[in-house]
Design a protein around this motif. Structure first.
Motif, PDB file in Angstrom:
ATOM      1  N   ASP A  36     -79.022-105.158 -59.391  1.00 47.86           N
ATOM      2  CA  ASP A  36     -79.067-106.235 -60.383  1.00 47.86           C
ATOM      3  C   ASP A  36     -78.446-105.800 -61.703  1.00 47.86           C
ATOM      4  O   ASP A  36     -77.718-106.562 -62.349  1.00 47.86           O
ATOM      5  CB  ASP A  36     -80.520-106.673 -60.618  1.00 47.86           C
ATOM      6  N   VAL A  37     -78.712-104.563 -62.102  1.00 43.52           N
ATOM      7  CA  VAL A  37     -78.160-104.060 -63.364  1.00 43.52           C
ATOM      8  C   VAL A  37     -76.640-103.929 -63.265  1.00 43.52           C
ATOM      9  O   VAL A  37     -75.907-104.320 -64.186  1.00 43.52           O
ATOM     10  CB  VAL A  37     -78.795-102.695 -63.732  1.00 43.52           C
ATOM     11  N   LEU A  38     -76.162-103.386 -62.162  1.00 41.93           N
ATOM     12  CA  LEU A  38     -74.720-103.257 -61.962  1.00 41.93           C
ATOM     13  C   LEU A  38     -74.025-104.625 -61.990  1.00 41.93           C
ATOM     14  O   LEU A  38     -72.953-104.782 -62.575  1.00 41.93           O
ATOM     15  CB  LEU A  38     -74.429-102.566 -60.631  1.00 41.93           C
ATOM     16  N   ALA A  77     -64.622 -97.517 -63.491  1.00 41.09           N
ATOM     17  CA  ALA A  77     -65.038 -97.163 -64.851  1.00 41.09           C
ATOM     18  C   ALA A  77     -66.559 -97.115 -64.955  1.00 41.09           C
ATOM     19  O   ALA A  77     -67.122 -96.209 -65.594  1.00 41.09           O
ATOM     20  CB  ALA A  77     -64.473 -98.180 -65.840  1.00 41.09           C
ATOM     21  N   ILE A  78     -67.232 -98.075 -64.316  1.00 39.48           N
ATOM     22  CA  ILE A  78     -68.697 -98.084 -64.336  1.00 39.48           C
ATOM     23  C   ILE A  78     -69.248 -96.833 -63.665  1.00 39.48           C
ATOM     24  O   ILE A  78     -70.208 -96.212 -64.139  1.00 39.48           O
ATOM     25  CB  ILE A  78     -69.226 -99.353 -63.629  1.00 39.48           C
ATOM     26  N   GLU A  82     -69.985 -92.148 -68.900  1.00 44.40           N
ATOM     27  CA  GLU A  82     -71.132 -91.371 -69.374  1.00 44.40           C
ATOM     28  C   GLU A  82     -71.559 -91.917 -70.730  1.00 44.40           C
ATOM     29  O   GLU A  82     -70.888 -91.679 -71.742  1.00 44.40           O
ATOM     30  CB  GLU A  82     -70.773 -89.891 -69.492  1.00 44.40           C
ATOM     31  N   PRO A  83     -72.673 -92.664 -70.817  1.00 47.37           N
ATOM     32  CA  PRO A  83     -73.111 -93.224 -72.102  1.00 47.37           C
ATOM     33  C   PRO A  83     -73.448 -92.129 -73.105  1.00 47.37           C
ATOM     34  O   PRO A  83     -73.851 -91.030 -72.737  1.00 47.37           O
ATOM     35  CB  PRO A  83     -74.369 -94.014 -71.726  1.00 47.37           C
ATOM     36  N   GLY A  84     -73.225 -92.463 -74.375  1.00 55.07           N
ATOM     37  CA  GLY A  84     -73.614 -91.544 -75.441  1.00 55.07           C
ATOM     38  C   GLY A  84     -72.585 -90.499 -75.801  1.00 55.07           C
ATOM     39  O   GLY A  84     -72.882 -89.568 -76.551  1.00 55.07           O
ATOM     40  N   LEU A  85     -71.360 -90.633 -75.291  1.00 58.45           N
ATOM     41  CA  LEU A  85     -70.326 -89.648 -75.599  1.00 58.45           C
ATOM     42  C   LEU A  85     -69.441 -90.095 -76.760  1.00 58.45           C
ATOM     43  O   LEU A  85     -68.374 -89.525 -76.987  1.00 58.45           O
ATOM     44  CB  LEU A  85     -69.460 -89.373 -74.361  1.00 58.45           C
ATOM     45  N   GLY A  86     -69.866 -91.111 -77.481  1.00 57.93           N
ATOM     46  CA  GLY A  86     -69.140 -91.513 -78.684  1.00 57.93           C
ATOM     47  C   GLY A  86     -68.183 -92.655 -78.483  1.00 57.93           C
ATOM     48  O   GLY A  86     -67.641 -93.195 -79.445  1.00 57.93           O
ATOM     49  N   ARG A  87     -67.936 -93.086 -77.240  1.00 54.99           N
ATOM     50  CA  ARG A  87     -67.032 -94.193 -76.986  1.00 54.99           C
ATOM     51  C   ARG A  87     -67.803 -95.315 -76.320  1.00 54.99           C
ATOM     52  O   ARG A  87     -68.670 -95.090 -75.481  1.00 54.99           O
ATOM     53  CB  ARG A  87     -65.885 -93.769 -76.069  1.00 54.99           C
ATOM     54  N   SER A  88     -67.494 -96.556 -76.709  1.00 59.02           N
ATOM     55  CA  SER A  88     -68.125 -97.688 -76.051  1.00 59.02           C
ATOM     56  C   SER A  88     -67.590 -97.798 -74.628  1.00 59.02           C
ATOM     57  O   SER A  88     -66.528 -97.270 -74.313  1.00 59.02           O
ATOM     58  CB  SER A  88     -67.820 -98.987 -76.810  1.00 59.02           C
ATOM     59  N   PHE A  89     -68.331 -98.507 -73.806  1.00 59.61           N
ATOM     60  CA  PHE A  89     -67.873 -98.656 -72.431  1.00 59.61           C
ATOM     61  C   PHE A  89     -66.546 -99.407 -72.379  1.00 59.61           C
ATOM     62  O   PHE A  89     -65.671 -99.081 -71.572  1.00 59.61           O
ATOM     63  CB  PHE A  89     -68.925 -99.393 -71.594  1.00 59.61           C
ATOM     64  N   ALA A  90     -66.375-100.407 -73.239  1.00 60.63           N
ATOM     65  CA  ALA A  90     -65.127-101.178 -73.251  1.00 60.63           C
ATOM     66  C   ALA A  90     -63.938-100.275 -73.548  1.00 60.63           C
ATOM     67  O   ALA A  90     -62.879-100.384 -72.913  1.00 60.63           O
ATOM     68  CB  ALA A  90     -65.215-102.303 -74.277  1.00 60.63           C
ATOM     69  N   ALA A  91     -64.115 -99.361 -74.528  1.00 63.08           N
ATOM     70  CA  ALA A  91     -63.034 -98.443 -74.888  1.00 63.08           C
ATOM     71  C   ALA A  91     -62.697 -97.508 -73.726  1.00 63.08           C
ATOM     72  O   ALA A  91     -61.553 -97.067 -73.580  1.00 63.08           O
ATOM     73  CB  ALA A  91     -63.423 -97.630 -76.116  1.00 63.08           C
TER      74      ALA A  91
END
Length: 266
Positions: A36-38, A77-78, A82-91
């Motif tokens: 569901d989250v994906l 990409a999903i 890796e969240p929290g590495l300074g870049r947004s997921f979109a970037a």
């Protein structure tokens, strides 16, 4: 910044914050909720996939196929983000999707694949043309592009010819200036009938030497495809007489052809 730009920026920020929360849920969530989250993350970025696919529309691949490739890039990409590495997921997702689209063009779009040097040169020329046109405020000339890339004029001409490899001209297309003729009409082809021209000429010559009765026998047997019994009934002959007459005529023709072949090879 205009009100539209502010609204757009605000919506992107909202999307980025929601994406971060979803990736956090994805990391600590149970397996049952993972799908569901994906799905929620994918739905957030489907418009981005469509937008990026449209940039490549009209270059030889159907838009629906490009959208599917972009969505495949989104899934990659999903998976790798890796969240929290300074870049947004979109970037992070944009270059991943773009790379997948370019790879698809490199591997699938060429109907006739040119050398890799030409493929790579096309990418360089496209980027340089866009850069020059933005800086000059007008269309860049071939000379300016060649000078910027330190290329010879022949290289650009070869690239221009290779561009037809994306979508070659149909042989069913009408020739310019003549709406009735098609390009296929100008293509050379091998006519198998030419190899029999000499045989036909020889046969015509030998048939002219036959009497009227012999020519009629041949016409009835091989032109009208009558049986020997039918020919005999039509001409008032016996079947044996028809058979012997045809055998004599064919033997004479074969002899004439053998002599003709011998004279040609001598």
């Amino acid at each position: 910044m205009s009100r539209a730009q502010c609204g757009s920026r605000s919506s992107f920020d909202t999307r980025d914050r929601l994406t971060d929360r979803l990736f956090l849920d994805l990391r600590r969530g149970e397996v049952s909720s993972r799908t569901d989250v994906l799905e929620r993350i994918v739905r957030l970025y489907l418009p981005l996939c469509s937008t990026m696919a449209r940039r490549y529309d009209g270059k030889g691949i159907e838009l629906d196929d490009l959208v599917q490739v972009a969505r495949y890039g989104l899934l990659k990409a999903i998976e790798r983000y890796e969240p929290g590495l300074g870049r947004s997921f979109a970037a992070y997702a944009v270059p991943t999707i773009s790379g997948e689209l370019k790879r698809h063009f490199r591997d699938r779009a060429w109907v006739v694949r040119p050398p890799r040097r030409i493929q790579e040169l096309r990418t360089e020329v496209t980027a340089t043309r866009a850069e020059l046109e933005q800086r000059l405020g007008r269309s860049a000339t071939e000379h300016e592009i060649a000078e910027a890339l330190d290329l010879a004029a022949d290289d650009l001409q070869e690239l221009a010819l290779a561009m037809s490899c994306f979508r070659p001209t149909s042989i069913d297309a009408a020739i310019a200036g003549d709406g009735l003729a098609e390009s296929a009409a100008t293509l050379p082809y091998e006519d198998g009938g030419f190899e029999f021209v000499e045989d036909h000429a020889c046969l015509s010559r030998e048939l002219a030497k036959l009497d009227a009765r012999s020519r009629r026998l041949l016409a009835l047997r091989y032109g009208d495809e009558l049986t020997q019994r039918e020919i005999a009934a039509l001409l008032g002959m016996t079947q044996m007489q028809v058979s012997r007459a045809l055998a004599r005529i064919l033997l004479g023709l074969r002899t004439a052809f053998a002599i003709e072949d011998h004279d040609r090879s001598a």
